[in-house]
Design a protein around this motif. Structure first.
Motif, mmCIF file in Angstrom:
data_model
loop_
_atom_site.group_PDB
_atom_site.id
_atom_site.type_symbol
_atom_site.label_atom_id
_atom_site.label_comp_id
_atom_site.label_asym_id
_atom_site.label_seq_id
_atom_site.Cartn_x
_atom_site.Cartn_y
_atom_site.Cartn_z
ATOM 1 N N TYR A 39 0.832 -1.199 0.000
ATOM 2 C CA TYR A 39 0.000 0.000 0.000
ATOM 3 C C TYR A 39 0.870 1.254 0.000
ATOM 4 O O TYR A 39 0.559 2.239 -0.693
ATOM 5 N N HIS A 110 0.011 -1.283 -13.011
ATOM 6 C CA HIS A 110 -0.504 -0.278 -12.073
ATOM 7 C C HIS A 110 -0.013 1.116 -12.468
ATOM 8 O O HIS A 110 -0.806 2.073 -12.495
ATOM 9 N N ALA A 137 -6.649 0.043 -9.646
ATOM 10 C CA ALA A 137 -7.140 -0.682 -8.470
ATOM 11 C C ALA A 137 -7.280 -2.184 -8.686
ATOM 12 O O ALA A 137 -6.969 -2.964 -7.786
ATOM 13 N N GLY A 138 -7.750 -2.607 -9.854
ATOM 14 C CA GLY A 138 -7.932 -4.034 -10.087
ATOM 15 C C GLY A 138 -6.635 -4.811 -9.970
ATOM 16 O O GLY A 138 -6.569 -5.866 -9.315
ATOM 17 N N VAL A 140 -4.051 -3.915 -8.341
ATOM 18 C CA VAL A 140 -3.619 -3.874 -6.936
ATOM 19 C C VAL A 140 -4.282 -5.023 -6.175
ATOM 20 O O VAL A 140 -3.658 -5.683 -5.335
ATOM 21 N N GLY A 141 -5.556 -5.280 -6.480
ATOM 22 C CA GLY A 141 -6.235 -6.422 -5.884
ATOM 23 C C GLY A 141 -5.528 -7.720 -6.222
ATOM 24 O O GLY A 141 -5.390 -8.611 -5.369
ATOM 25 N N SER A 160 -9.204 -8.998 -8.847
ATOM 26 C CA SER A 160 -9.261 -7.869 -9.774
ATOM 27 C C SER A 160 -10.649 -7.244 -9.772
ATOM 28 O O SER A 160 -10.794 -6.007 -9.767
ATOM 29 N N GLY A 163 -11.057 -4.932 -6.816
ATOM 30 C CA GLY A 163 -10.396 -3.640 -7.014
ATOM 31 C C GLY A 163 -11.183 -2.737 -7.948
ATOM 32 O O GLY A 163 -11.295 -1.530 -7.721
ATOM 33 N N GLN A 167 -12.798 0.983 -7.091
ATOM 34 C CA GLN A 167 -12.508 2.202 -7.840
ATOM 35 C C GLN A 167 -13.777 2.839 -8.403
ATOM 36 O O GLN A 167 -13.890 4.072 -8.441
#
Length: 306
Positions: A39, A110, A137-138, A140-141, A160, A163, A167
């Motif tokens: 994070y 990302h 965000a996806g 990051v998931g 995904s 995330g 978002q």
């Protein structure tokens, strides 16, 4: 050294996202350390592109956004090569990426989301907005799921989707705030439907239309939230609990945006401490419920690239 990195990352998450900070406390200690380290890097990259510190204070960077993006990409590649990282955020990322063998392509995917901001990408259709959601965000998931031990593609797909749902909720909550800094993630065909330009989104006379479009985003997020729950059985119990809680906290923000209607942007929409406690408890039930349900198909409108 590692303790200092974790302390820095923990402070970052507390200041940058109260929702994720609350959910992350449910992880086992080792997973939580890795999650906050990842994070910290994500937050750092976001702030560098915007020239901010934790989304608030202007950092006063003199170089251009394009140059800052190039520096982030270069530092990310060097982190994977094992070079010594002087920046705490990149030292944190290097530690977690190498420990969990996070593929470099995910990190660069990302950064591609930030490139879309730098390039002032226009989102013509909702599929374009969903592509942006995946990158910022996806993916990051996906990286978070890898930290939790997931490696199979179906589980990473569900991560995904979570995330993307997060978002979409963030975009709905922040429509007016984003417009104030010249950003618009609403698809152009939606704006054309209401005869609104991106520059006019902050005008109070357009709040009814903005509320309609925000509800569309929240409604669109719902099948992604549903899909994400299908990935819980593949995670360790405490990780599944943390993810279910984060799922509930973010989803509730979208629910509140819709409930507030045209007043949703008079003040920032958030979940209270009492809300979070309720959703922590509900997360236990969601983990159990996900284990007994038949898998449901994923949303077809956008799916992460393989």
């Amino acid at each position: 050294m590692m303790d200092a990195l974790v302390d820095h990352a923990t402070q970052t998450i507390r200041a940058g996202s109260k929702s994720f900070s609350a959910a992350s406390r449910l992880f086992d200690p080792d997973t939580r350390r890795s999650a906050v380290l990842l994070y910290a890097w994500c937050r750092h990259c976001d702030d560098v592109i915007d020239g901010q510190v934790l989304g608030r204070e202007q950092a006063g960077a003199a170089n251009t956004a394009q140059e800052r993006l190039a520096e982030l990409e270069d530092a990310t590649r060097r982190a994977y090569f094992g070079e010594s990282m002087s920046d705490p955020a990149f030292a944190a990322f290097q530690a977690v990426a190498l420990k969990h063998d996070i593929p470099q392509r995910h990190a660069l995917e990302h950064l591609r989301g930030f490139a879309m901001d730098v390039e002032e990408r226009r989102y013509l259709r909702i599929e374009d907005t969903l592509e942006y959601c995946y990158h910022v965000a996806g993916v990051v998931g996906v990286m978070m799921a890898i930290i939790m031990g997931a490696r199979d593609e179906p589980t990473l797909d569900r991560a995904s989707d979570l995330g993307i749902a997060f978002q979409l909720t963030n975009i709905a909550r922040d429509i007016i705030e984003d417009a104030a800094i010249g950003r618009c993630y609403l698809p152009a065909d939606w704006l054309a439907e209401f005869n609104i330009s991106p520059q006019q989104l902050g005008d109070s006379r357009h709040r009814p239309a903005v509320a309609v479009m925000a509800k569309r985003l929240v409604d669109l997020a719902e099948p992604y939230y549903v899909s994400a729950l299908q990935g819980l059985p593949a995670l360790p119990p405490r990780s599944a609990w943390a993810v279910a809680t984060a799922h509930g906290v973010y989803r509730e923000i979208g629910v509140k945006v819709v409930e507030r209607g045209e007043r949703a942007w008079d003040s920032r929409t958030f979940t209270s401490g009492a809300d979070k406690l309720r959703l922590v408890a509900r997360g236990v039930w969601q983990v159990w419920d996900a284990r007994r349900r038949e898998p449901r198909p994923r949303p077809a409108l956008f799916r992460r690239p393989r």
